[in-house]
Design a protein around this motif. Structure first.
Motif, PDB file in Angstrom:
ATOM      1  N   GLY A  94      -9.635  -3.494  18.421  1.00 15.02           N
ATOM      2  CA  GLY A  94     -10.060  -2.692  17.271  1.00 15.02           C
ATOM      3  C   GLY A  94      -9.124  -1.523  17.041  1.00 15.02           C
ATOM      4  O   GLY A  94      -8.768  -1.206  15.896  1.00 15.02           O
ATOM      5  N   LYS A  95      -8.704  -0.855  18.121  1.00 10.59           N
ATOM      6  CA  LYS A  95      -7.771   0.265  17.981  1.00 10.59           C
ATOM      7  C   LYS A  95      -6.434  -0.203  17.422  1.00 10.59           C
ATOM      8  O   LYS A  95      -5.860   0.439  16.544  1.00 10.59           O
ATOM      9  N   VAL A  96      -5.939  -1.340  17.942  1.00  9.69           N
ATOM     10  CA  VAL A  96      -4.666  -1.877  17.458  1.00  9.69           C
ATOM     11  C   VAL A  96      -4.784  -2.259  15.988  1.00  9.69           C
ATOM     12  O   VAL A  96      -3.887  -1.970  15.189  1.00  9.69           O
ATOM     13  N   ALA A  97      -5.883  -2.889  15.619  1.00 11.04           N
ATOM     14  CA  ALA A  97      -6.072  -3.300  14.229  1.00 11.04           C
ATOM     15  C   ALA A  97      -6.161  -2.082  13.314  1.00 11.04           C
ATOM     16  O   ALA A  97      -5.604  -2.078  12.209  1.00 11.04           O
ATOM     17  N   ARG A  98      -6.880  -1.031  13.760  1.00 12.67           N
ATOM     18  CA  ARG A  98      -6.972   0.186  12.947  1.00 12.67           C
ATOM     19  C   ARG A  98      -5.603   0.835  12.769  1.00 12.67           C
ATOM     20  O   ARG A  98      -5.239   1.267  11.680  1.00 12.67           O
ATOM     21  N   ALA A  99      -4.842   0.901  13.871  1.00 13.14           N
ATOM     22  CA  ALA A  99      -3.504   1.501  13.796  1.00 13.14           C
ATOM     23  C   ALA A  99      -2.603   0.685  12.872  1.00 13.14           C
ATOM     24  O   ALA A  99      -1.859   1.246  12.063  1.00 13.14           O
ATOM     25  N   ALA A 100      -2.662  -0.638  12.998  1.00 14.23           N
ATOM     26  CA  ALA A 100      -1.850  -1.491  12.129  1.00 14.23           C
ATOM     27  C   ALA A 100      -2.270  -1.335  10.673  1.00 14.23           C
ATOM     28  O   ALA A 100      -1.428  -1.245   9.774  1.00 14.23           O
ATOM     29  N   GLY A 101      -3.555  -1.279  10.446  1.00 11.06           N
ATOM     30  CA  GLY A 101      -4.053  -1.097   9.078  1.00 11.06           C
ATOM     31  C   GLY A 101      -3.622   0.238   8.501  1.00 11.06           C
ATOM     32  O   GLY A 101      -3.225   0.335   7.336  1.00 11.06           O
ATOM     33  N   TYR A 102      -3.685   1.279   9.328  1.00 12.79           N
ATOM     34  CA  TYR A 102      -3.275   2.597   8.864  1.00 12.79           C
ATOM     35  C   TYR A 102      -1.788   2.604   8.529  1.00 12.79           C
ATOM     36  O   TYR A 102      -1.370   3.129   7.499  1.00 12.79           O
ATOM     37  N   THR A 103      -0.982   1.978   9.400  1.00  8.31           N
ATOM     38  CA  THR A 103       0.461   1.932   9.168  1.00  8.31           C
ATOM     39  C   THR A 103       0.780   1.147   7.899  1.00  8.31           C
ATOM     40  O   THR A 103       1.586   1.584   7.071  1.00  8.31           O
ATOM     41  N   VAL A 104       0.140  -0.004   7.746  1.00  6.51           N
ATOM     42  CA  VAL A 104       0.372  -0.819   6.548  1.00  6.51           C
ATOM     43  C   VAL A 104      -0.086  -0.069   5.311  1.00  6.51           C
ATOM     44  O   VAL A 104       0.607  -0.044   4.289  1.00  6.51           O
ATOM     45  N   GLU A 105      -1.243   0.561   5.408  1.00  8.47           N
ATOM     46  CA  GLU A 105      -1.765   1.296   4.256  1.00  8.47           C
ATOM     47  C   GLU A 105      -0.817   2.429   3.872  1.00  8.47           C
ATOM     48  O   GLU A 105      -0.502   2.630   2.704  1.00  8.47           O
ATOM     49  N   ARG A 106      -0.341   3.178   4.869  1.00 12.75           N
ATOM     50  CA  ARG A 106       0.546   4.302   4.598  1.00 12.75           C
ATOM     51  C   ARG A 106       1.873   3.815   4.018  1.00 12.75           C
ATOM     52  O   ARG A 106       2.347   4.324   3.004  1.00 12.75           O
ATOM     53  N   THR A 107       2.467   2.802   4.653  1.00  8.09           N
ATOM     54  CA  THR A 107       3.772   2.309   4.210  1.00  8.09           C
ATOM     55  C   THR A 107       3.672   1.666   2.830  1.00  8.09           C
ATOM     56  O   THR A 107       4.472   1.980   1.938  1.00  8.09           O
ATOM     57  N   MET A 108       2.715   0.779   2.675  1.00  2.00           N
ATOM     58  CA  MET A 108       2.574   0.101   1.385  1.00  2.00           C
ATOM     59  C   MET A 108       2.115   1.071   0.309  1.00  2.00           C
ATOM     60  O   MET A 108       2.514   0.949  -0.848  1.00  2.00           O
ATOM     61  N   GLY A 109       1.299   2.021   0.681  1.00  9.20           N
ATOM     62  CA  GLY A 109       0.859   3.020  -0.294  1.00  9.20           C
ATOM     63  C   GLY A 109       2.023   3.844  -0.798  1.00  9.20           C
ATOM     64  O   GLY A 109       2.142   4.097  -2.007  1.00  9.20           O
ATOM     65  N   ASN A 110       2.883   4.253   0.125  1.00 10.92           N
ATOM     66  CA  ASN A 110       4.068   5.015  -0.298  1.00 10.92           C
ATOM     67  C   ASN A 110       4.971   4.174  -1.185  1.00 10.92           C
ATOM     68  O   ASN A 110       5.459   4.642  -2.219  1.00 10.92           O
ATOM     69  N   ALA A 111       5.220   2.927  -0.784  1.00  9.87           N
ATOM     70  CA  ALA A 111       6.110   2.058  -1.557  1.00  9.87           C
ATOM     71  C   ALA A 111       5.524   1.766  -2.936  1.00  9.87           C
ATOM     72  O   ALA A 111       6.220   1.871  -3.957  1.00  9.87           O
ATOM     73  N   LEU A 112       4.255   1.395  -2.977  1.00  9.40           N
ATOM     74  CA  LEU A 112       3.629   1.088  -4.270  1.00  9.40           C
ATOM     75  C   LEU A 112       3.535   2.330  -5.142  1.00  9.40           C
ATOM     76  O   LEU A 112       3.724   2.265  -6.360  1.00  9.40           O
ATOM     77  N   GLY A 113       3.255   3.459  -4.513  1.00 10.32           N
ATOM     78  CA  GLY A 113       3.210   4.707  -5.283  1.00 10.32           C
ATOM     79  C   GLY A 113       4.547   5.032  -5.909  1.00 10.32           C
ATOM     80  O   GLY A 113       4.629   5.445  -7.075  1.00 10.32           O
ATOM     81  N   SER A 114       5.622   4.828  -5.154  1.00 10.54           N
ATOM     82  CA  SER A 114       6.967   5.073  -5.686  1.00 10.54           C
ATOM     83  C   SER A 114       7.278   4.129  -6.836  1.00 10.54           C
ATOM     84  O   SER A 114       7.795   4.544  -7.880  1.00 10.54           O
TER      85      SER A 114
END
Length: 172
Positions: A71-91
């Motif tokens: 669960g911790k690994v999945a949350r961390a991966a989700g947070y990383t994907v959300e942050r990275t993809m959010g930044n890219a899509l926002g740009s």
């Protein structure tokens, strides 16, 4: 149909033997039922006293920590994907908004009238849709890999109970 006296006696004896056998079978069945009830009761006690604590201990020591870790690994991966993809899509979206701004178009037309290209509205999935689908697939693969790593069989987790009789233990 008339039977001889001897045959009637034999039939009566056979009938009484059959009745006796029937009673004996009933007693045997009653006794078998009593034994089965007692065995069931003892099995319930054994389950409550031995099996349930062992299963609970195994769950708490092996399954629960790995599920928490996954669960911790999945949350961390989700947070990383959300942050990275959010930044890219926002740009990408902000660049698209800037390109569609009328003030920017007018400024480009003033500099070079041929450079201003009218952006037509798309009818269907664009690059952003495919990027989002790809990100979703990558996130799902990451979660699946984390779950697989959590539940795979590790050889060092299992310890043999007893050595076989024929083998000698190594001496130092």
């Amino acid at each position: 149909m008339s039977l001889s006296r001897k045959r009637r006696k034999e039939l009566k004896r056979l009938q009484s033997n059959a009745g006796e056998l029937w009673e004996n079978q009933q007693h045997v069945l009653e006794h078998a039922n009593a034994v089965a009830r007692e065995a069931s009761r003892q099995l319930g006690h054994l389950t409550r006293e031995e099996v349930v604590p062992r299963v609970r201990t195994g769950y708490e020591s092996y399954v629960q920590p790995n599920v928490k870790r996954a669960g911790k690994v999945a949350r961390a991966a989700g947070y990383t994907v959300e942050r990275t993809m959010g930044n890219a899509l926002g740009s990408v979206l902000s660049i698209g908004d800037i390109a569609n701004d009328t003030r920017v178009r007018r400024a480009i037309e003033r500099v070079s009238p041929r450079a201003a290209v009218v952006v037509k509205e798309k009818k269907g999935p664009g690059v952003g849709t495919y990027l989002a689908i790809g990100a979703g697939i990558i996130a799902a693969a990451g979660v699946a890999y984390a779950v697989w790593q959590t539940f795979r069989a590790d050889d060092e987790l299992w310890v043999a109970d007893d050595e076989t009789v024929g083998e000698a233990s190594p001496t130092v």
